[in-house]
Every structure is written in C-alpha cells, then in structure tokens.
Design a protein around this motif. Structure first.
Motif, PDB file in Angstrom:
ATOM      1  N   GLY B 104     -13.732   0.762   7.152  1.00 21.72           N
ATOM      2  CA  GLY B 104     -12.371   1.170   6.786  1.00 21.72           C
ATOM      3  C   GLY B 104     -11.584   1.622   8.009  1.00 21.72           C
ATOM      4  N   LEU B 105     -12.249   2.384   8.852  1.00 16.54           N
ATOM      5  CA  LEU B 105     -11.587   2.883  10.064  1.00 16.54           C
ATOM      6  C   LEU B 105     -11.224   1.714  10.985  1.00 16.54           C
ATOM      7  N   GLY B 106     -12.173   0.776  11.106  1.00 18.96           N
ATOM      8  CA  GLY B 106     -11.898  -0.413  11.927  1.00 18.96           C
ATOM      9  C   GLY B 106     -10.697  -1.174  11.386  1.00 18.96           C
ATOM     10  N   ALA B 107     -10.656  -1.319  10.054  1.00 22.26           N
ATOM     11  CA  ALA B 107      -9.563  -2.072   9.427  1.00 22.26           C
ATOM     12  C   ALA B 107      -8.216  -1.411   9.667  1.00 22.26           C
ATOM     13  N   ILE B 108      -8.151  -0.099   9.481  1.00 19.21           N
ATOM     14  CA  ILE B 108      -6.850   0.571   9.619  1.00 19.21           C
ATOM     15  C   ILE B 108      -6.394   0.606  11.083  1.00 19.21           C
ATOM     16  N   VAL B 109      -7.359   0.690  11.983  1.00 18.04           N
ATOM     17  CA  VAL B 109      -6.998   0.634  13.416  1.00 18.04           C
ATOM     18  C   VAL B 109      -6.383  -0.732  13.732  1.00 18.04           C
ATOM     19  N   PHE B 172      -5.991  10.565   7.623  1.00 18.80           N
ATOM     20  CA  PHE B 172      -4.999  11.013   8.609  1.00 18.80           C
ATOM     21  C   PHE B 172      -4.155   9.827   9.073  1.00 18.80           C
ATOM     22  N   LEU B 173      -4.849   8.717   9.403  1.00 20.40           N
ATOM     23  CA  LEU B 173      -4.114   7.551   9.904  1.00 20.40           C
ATOM     24  C   LEU B 173      -3.195   6.971   8.819  1.00 20.40           C
ATOM     25  N   ILE B 174      -3.688   6.977   7.574  1.00 20.42           N
ATOM     26  CA  ILE B 174      -2.843   6.475   6.476  1.00 20.42           C
ATOM     27  C   ILE B 174      -1.607   7.355   6.316  1.00 20.42           C
ATOM     28  N   SER B 175      -1.805   8.663   6.450  1.00 22.35           N
ATOM     29  CA  SER B 175      -0.681   9.583   6.231  1.00 22.35           C
ATOM     30  C   SER B 175       0.383   9.468   7.325  1.00 22.35           C
ATOM     31  N   VAL B 176       0.037   8.970   8.495  1.00 17.92           N
ATOM     32  CA  VAL B 176       1.042   8.831   9.558  1.00 17.92           C
ATOM     33  C   VAL B 176       1.483   7.370   9.738  1.00 17.92           C
ATOM     34  N   ALA B 177       0.868   6.447   8.946  1.00 20.91           N
ATOM     35  CA  ALA B 177       1.204   5.030   9.114  1.00 20.91           C
ATOM     36  C   ALA B 177       2.450   4.661   8.312  1.00 20.91           C
ATOM     37  N   LYS B 178       3.010   3.468   8.622  1.00 20.91           N
ATOM     38  CA  LYS B 178       4.177   2.983   7.859  1.00 20.91           C
ATOM     39  C   LYS B 178       3.699   2.500   6.500  1.00 20.91           C
ATOM     40  N   SER B 179       4.632   2.439   5.518  1.00 20.71           N
ATOM     41  CA  SER B 179       4.226   2.146   4.144  1.00 20.71           C
ATOM     42  C   SER B 179       3.608   0.761   4.005  1.00 20.71           C
ATOM     43  N   ASP B 180       4.133  -0.259   4.732  1.00 22.29           N
ATOM     44  CA  ASP B 180       3.549  -1.596   4.576  1.00 22.29           C
ATOM     45  C   ASP B 180       2.139  -1.647   5.173  1.00 22.29           C
ATOM     46  N   GLU B 181       1.931  -0.866   6.224  1.00 21.79           N
ATOM     47  CA  GLU B 181       0.591  -0.800   6.811  1.00 21.79           C
ATOM     48  C   GLU B 181      -0.377  -0.106   5.846  1.00 21.79           C
ATOM     49  N   VAL B 182       0.138   0.934   5.204  1.00 19.75           N
ATOM     50  CA  VAL B 182      -0.687   1.667   4.233  1.00 19.75           C
ATOM     51  C   VAL B 182      -1.093   0.748   3.092  1.00 19.75           C
ATOM     52  N   ALA B 184      -1.343  -2.537   3.073  1.00 18.67           N
ATOM     53  CA  ALA B 184      -2.326  -3.535   3.533  1.00 18.67           C
ATOM     54  C   ALA B 184      -3.716  -2.921   3.624  1.00 18.67           C
ATOM     55  N   THR B 185      -3.773  -1.685   4.099  1.00 21.64           N
ATOM     56  CA  THR B 185      -5.078  -1.032   4.267  1.00 21.64           C
ATOM     57  C   THR B 185      -5.708  -0.702   2.919  1.00 21.64           C
ATOM     58  N   ILE B 186      -4.892  -0.120   2.039  1.00 21.07           N
ATOM     59  CA  ILE B 186      -5.441   0.266   0.728  1.00 21.07           C
ATOM     60  C   ILE B 186      -5.900  -0.966  -0.037  1.00 21.07           C
ATOM     61  N   PHE B 187      -5.112  -2.021   0.033  1.00 24.51           N
ATOM     62  CA  PHE B 187      -5.467  -3.274  -0.634  1.00 24.51           C
ATOM     63  C   PHE B 187      -6.816  -3.770  -0.105  1.00 24.51           C
ATOM     64  N   TRP B 188      -6.986  -3.675   1.199  1.00 23.42           N
ATOM     65  CA  TRP B 188      -8.249  -4.111   1.801  1.00 23.42           C
ATOM     66  C   TRP B 188      -9.398  -3.204   1.365  1.00 23.42           C
ATOM     67  N   LEU B 189      -9.129  -1.892   1.360  1.00 23.67           N
ATOM     68  CA  LEU B 189     -10.190  -0.940   1.002  1.00 23.67           C
ATOM     69  C   LEU B 189     -10.706  -1.158  -0.423  1.00 23.67           C
TER      70      LEU B 189
END
Lengths: 269, 344
Positions: B104-109, B172-182, B184-189
């Motif tokens: 998950g961390l790798g994906a969000i990075v 933490f990274l999700i909370s500071v990321a842009k909404s479209d990035e969030v 994409a990450t949640i969908f992947w998770l």
C-alpha cells in the motif's frame, strides 16, 4: 557398548551456567532416567542430546560419532524425541501424525511406501493407539495423546528414544501405562530409553541407571538405589522425605511443613 | 481406519479440481453485461474475424481478467496455507507479515510521485507495490531474527507493528494528497481485477506456478513444521532451510498477486481453512487444492463483482468478504467435528 557418550559437557543460557562438566555413558538398550529440580537442566540436556541445542564445551557422541557430524536427517534415523505434551494447531489425525515420523525417509515427492505404513501400523499396535487412528489428535485425552507421541517416536525406527516428562499431567494408571510401554520397548525392541522425569519413584522402579542433576551444576550418576537417597534428595531438592522400599528400590514421599504426622516418621532405607 | 492420502488419490483429486476450475473459468467468461456465445467465440477463433464481437469480448476482455483472477486467487490461497503452517497460527493470512501495508505504501508513493512509465507492461503503482511488499517482508524477517528462539511470536509481533506503522504513514500520505490521488489509491487498496496484457499474465502465471510447485515439493516438511521447529528437526527436517524457502516463495507469490490486483482480502484466510475442513490438513494435498479452489473462488467472486451492480463494478475484495464469510461459516459448522478442537 555405549550408544551415547557425554564427555565434559557444559552449557549455559546467557550468563547462567546450567550444565557443568557433565560426563556419563549410556549402554545400548538401557533405560536412563534423568531427574532434578526445576531449572537444573534436564530438558536442556535432552535438547543437547538431539542437537536442538549446541554445547558450550565438551562432546556428545551418538554411536561413537560426535553429534555435530550428523545432519538433521541422519540424526533422525538414530534419535527420536517425545517432547512435553502439546496440542497441534491444525486437526491432524492420529495416523497422519504418526506417519510424519517417516518424513526423514520419504522419497522425492513425499509419499510413504508400504514398508513405511507397516512400521507405522506396528507402532500404533504396540502403543495401543490403532483404535483411534482416525480421530483428530485434539479429541484425545492426555494419556492417549502421549501414547500417540510415543507411537510417532517408535515409528521413526531409531535406536534411541528421548522423552521429556512423558507422564506429566497423567493419572496413576496412565503413568504406569506409559512406563510399562517404555520398558516393553526397551526389552522387546532393544531401544535405548532416556526419560526426563519428576517422578523419582517411577524412575527407580523402571530405569537401569539414573542421573540426578543439581541446580548448582552438580550431578550424581548410577543405579537408582545409589543416586536417590534421603541425603541426596534433601541436598538437591531441598526437601525432607519419608523413605521406604519396594523390592530392592527406595521410594520417597516428600514432606512439607504441614505434612501430617511428619514428626513420627523415622524409618530410613 | 481413515483412508490415507496416496499419490494416486492426490492426482485424481487435483485433476478433478483442475477440470472444475477450467469449467468455472469458461462459464464465468460467458457471463457479464454483454452475454457471450461460446459458438460465436469459436467461429471467431477459426476465422480470426476482427468484427466478431463475442470473440473480441471473450479473448481481449473476459479471458485476461479471468486468468488474472485465477492467478491471484491461487497465489493468495497457497501463500495463506504456508503462512498458517509456518506461523502455526490459524489467523495467519498472506498479509500477516506486513505485505499489505508495504504494498500500500509503495502504491501511494507511486501515485503521489506522479510517476508515468511502464516496466514489462506494469504501471508504477504495481512495480512500487511489488517492491514495497517484498521490502516489508524482508524488514519484518530481519527484525524477527533478533527475537531468537521465539521466532514465530517475534515475527508475528514485528509484522503487526510494521503493519500498524506503515498504515499510519499511508493514512498520513492520503490525508495530505490530492483527491484524485486519494481515489486512485483507495481504489487500488480495495483490490481490483483489470484486463491485463497476455505478457503480464504469462509472466504472472509462470512465476506463481513455479512458486506453487516449489511449495508443493516441500509440503511434507510443512506437515512436520506445523508441529514446531524442534519437533520437525527431530523428524529429520532441515528447518532453517525449509522455513526460509517457504517464507521467501510465499512472500514472492503474494507480492506478485498484490502487484497484479491490489489488496484482495479474505482469499488467503478462508480458502486454506475451507479446504482443510473438507480434505484435512495434509499439506501435500492442501497446497494444490487450495491453489485451485482459490482460483475458482476469486474467478467466481470477480464475476459477481462485474455483474452484481452492472454496469458499475464492485471491488472484488468486497465480494470475497461478503460471499466468502457466510460460505466459510457453513463449512465450519458442517465439518467442525473433523477438527477435534483441543480441550485446553
């Protein structure tokens, strides 16, 4: 001829030395009982004899070969171990568990041969566990489970059997049953039995030779009637005992502060 | 006396299960918002007509996705079997040693970094998730080594703590990321199947297949290891070597699965238990059958995910939990007498 030779063996955990300069030999086909207080190193010694632990100094020879020379696989053909009882996490049946004793002998894709199954069937028969071979191990009583673990050790088809407190948690009937079984294996199959025990009375009755380990690294080795005496027991365990005799062997009843009529006991062997 | 597992029995059962898997894959590939006719598909195979819609949907849309689900399902189920055996813990699953949080961390990075390239047809999310998964397992293994004799407990605790720490970093990274990035990450998770190229599928199938074969090869030793390291060693097993190989292979196939589909939960937990309840705990049988049942389960779950709210799609991880949970409980009640739960 000695099948196990222990020479100047020492072992410790971190700063605490448990075994110090221990030397003894076990003859092929004999029965050794190891006794001593908690923390004296009984289980540690057993773990050294099956190479689970490595000695700090000294040597252990199995069949005249130093134990370090054996791989896990070759040692499994010489020494089988019955550890203190535990219940496995997954629901293996009795027969499945006893068959695992043949792991060291399995071929490339790991299936037991007819000869393996014959050995396992004999082990189940000898330990009187064939009747519940299909049952899950977890559904058996403590005594039945212990017999299954002994069956597994027997199915490993080794000359030496190491047992760590094989009768702990068992009632009188099952204690005697287990010791009868071990003695039968010794006498009929020529197995060398090494059993750690807290029951010095059963040890005296069944073992040919005994090893009494002290918590300070001292030890006594010899026939039970020489090793288990009131003085030795007082010295090693720190308790007074009432002693009597069954045949030629001594038996002992520990006497605590509140033992009934302890003041009237005077007889000594 | 109980019927014992023989090589013949294992081959028969595995072949039957494999045939059932092929049938399920075939049937599921015909189901979807657009129904596909098998007859039309095969005529397309003969003529290679580019206008044959059934053929196009079957070969380029459904089949890749279904093969992907089968690869991921097999990998997660077999990995679950291995982690449960090595850790002697029925609650273990492929993610127990922190693979999920590392991936998950790798994906969000990768998402936040805005990376935009491909490696063997894989996106940066997949590549970083793969690296994060393996890196985390190595870290947990490294920490666990310091716990010495209580290796299993130390490993689990290290996995739990690393998981919690990385999860906090992800939050933490999700909370500071842009909404479209969030998004994409949640969908992947949540875990999703997508249509992958055949190159990716062949690579994935090859690696996972080889991994499962390697695990099957050491499966008799896994039986012994289920009783603990000391017991296994006294039965002649090279415990250090076996454990290292088993952990490494299980971690590798899990990382491959995660990089292909994100975090699909539940498969690696309930499939091994389900197969164990029905067929018993012998790993020589448990491993191959869990692989096949895992594939069937995830193919079926993904088909449901495609059709249940069509034309929209559910994340497959939602379906595996909602459908798999009750199904597993039925198995548990029906076969629990075979387990013989310890009384103490």
């Amino acid at each position: 001829m000695s099948i196990i030779e222990v020479s100047h063996l020492s072992f410790g955990y971190a700063e605490a030395e448990v075994l110090r300069d221990l030397s003894f030999e076990i003859r092929h086909g004999s029965f050794l009982a190891i006794a001593g207080p908690n923390g004296a190193g009984k289980t540690t010694l057993l773990n050294l004899l099956c190479k689970t632990l490595k000695a700090k100094s000294g040597t252990i020879k199995i069949d005249a070969t130093v134990i370090e020379s054996y791989s896990s696989k070759t040692l499994a053909g010489k020494v089988a171990v019955v550890r203190q009882e535990f219940v496995p996490v997954f629901g293996f049946s009795v027969i499945e568990m006893v068959l695992m004793a043949r792991t060291a002998y399995l071929g490339t894709f790991g299936f037991e041969s007819k000869a393996d199954r014959k050995i396992v069937a004999e082990a189940l028969e000898m330990t009187d566990t064939a009747q519940f071979a299909s049952r899950p191990l977890g559904s058996l009583s403590g005594g039945e489970r212990q017999r299954v673990f002994i069956a597994r050790a027997l199915a490993q088809d080794t000359d030496i059997l190491l047992l760590d407190e094989p009768t702990s948690h068992l009632d009188f009937k099952h204690q005697v049953g287990i010791y009868d079984l071990l003695k039968t294996m010794q006498l009929e199959k020529g197995k060398t039995i090494v059993a750690v025990t807290h029951d010095i009375n059963l040890a005296a009755q069944y073992a040919d030779v005994t090893l009494l380990l002290g918590a300070d690294g001292s030890y006594e080795y010899g026939p039970a009637r020489d090793v288990f005496t009131c003085e030795q027991i007082k010295k090693v365990f720190g308790v007074s005992v009432f002693a009597g005799k069954v045949g030629k062997e001594n038996f002992f009843i520990p006497l605590g502060k509140f033992a009934k009529d302890s003041g009237q006991i005077s007889r000594k062997p | 006396m109980k019927e014992l597992l023989t090589a013949k029995k294992l081959v028969t059962r595995t072949t039957l299960a494999f045939a059932a898997m092929v049938v399920v894959m075939l049937v599921c590939s015909l189901i979807g918002t657009e129904s596909v006719s098998l007859k039309a598909v095969f005529s397309g195979l003969d003529t290679q007509q580019t206008t044959n819609t059934d053929y196009e949907i079957f070969v380029h849309v459904r089949l890749p996705r279904i093969i992907l689900a089968a690869i991921v399902g097999a990998a997660l189920a077999c990995s679950g079997v291995v982690f449960q055996a090595l850790l002697r813990n029925p609650l273990a699953d492929p993610y127990i040693l922190g693979i999920s949080s590392g991936a998950g961390l790798g994906a969000i990075v990768a998402v936040i970094g805005g990376l935009n390239w491909t490696l063997w047809g894989r996106s940066p999310i997949a590549v970083f998730a793969f690296a994060g998964a393996l890196g985390t397992v190595w870290l947990v293994w490294f920490i666990g080594r310091f716990t010495g004799k209580s290796h299993v407990t130390g490993l689990i605790l290290a996995g739990v703590v690393v998981n919690a720490f990385f999860s906090a970093v992800i939050m933490f990274l999700i909370s500071v990321a842009k909404s479209d990035e969030v998004y994409a990450t949640i969908f992947w998770l949540m875990g999703n199947m997508t249509e992958e190229s055949f190159l990716v599928l062949w690579l994935g199938a090859g690696c996972v297949g080889a991994g499962i074969f390697a695990l099957f090869y050491i499966s008799p030793k896994l039986n012994a290891l289920s009783f603990g390291e000391d017991d296994a060693r006294s039965m002649g097993v090279n415990t250090a070597g076996t454990r290292t190989i088993a952990f490494a292979v299980a971690a590798l196939i899990t990382a491959i699965a995660v990089s292909l589909s994100g975090l699909v939960g539940f498969v690696g937990l309930i499939v091994p238990h389900g197969v164990r309840l029905v067929f018993g705990p012998d790993h020589r049988q448990l491993l191959p059958l869990s692989g096949i049942v895992g594939a069937i389960f995830l193919v079926a779950a993904d088909t449901l995910a495609r059709v249940i709210v069509a034309p929209a799609q559910l994340p497959v991880g939602v379906v595996t939990a909602i459908v798999g949970g009750p199904f597993f409980l039925v198995l548990l009640v029906k076969y629990t007498h075979k387990i013989g739960w310890p009384s103490k």
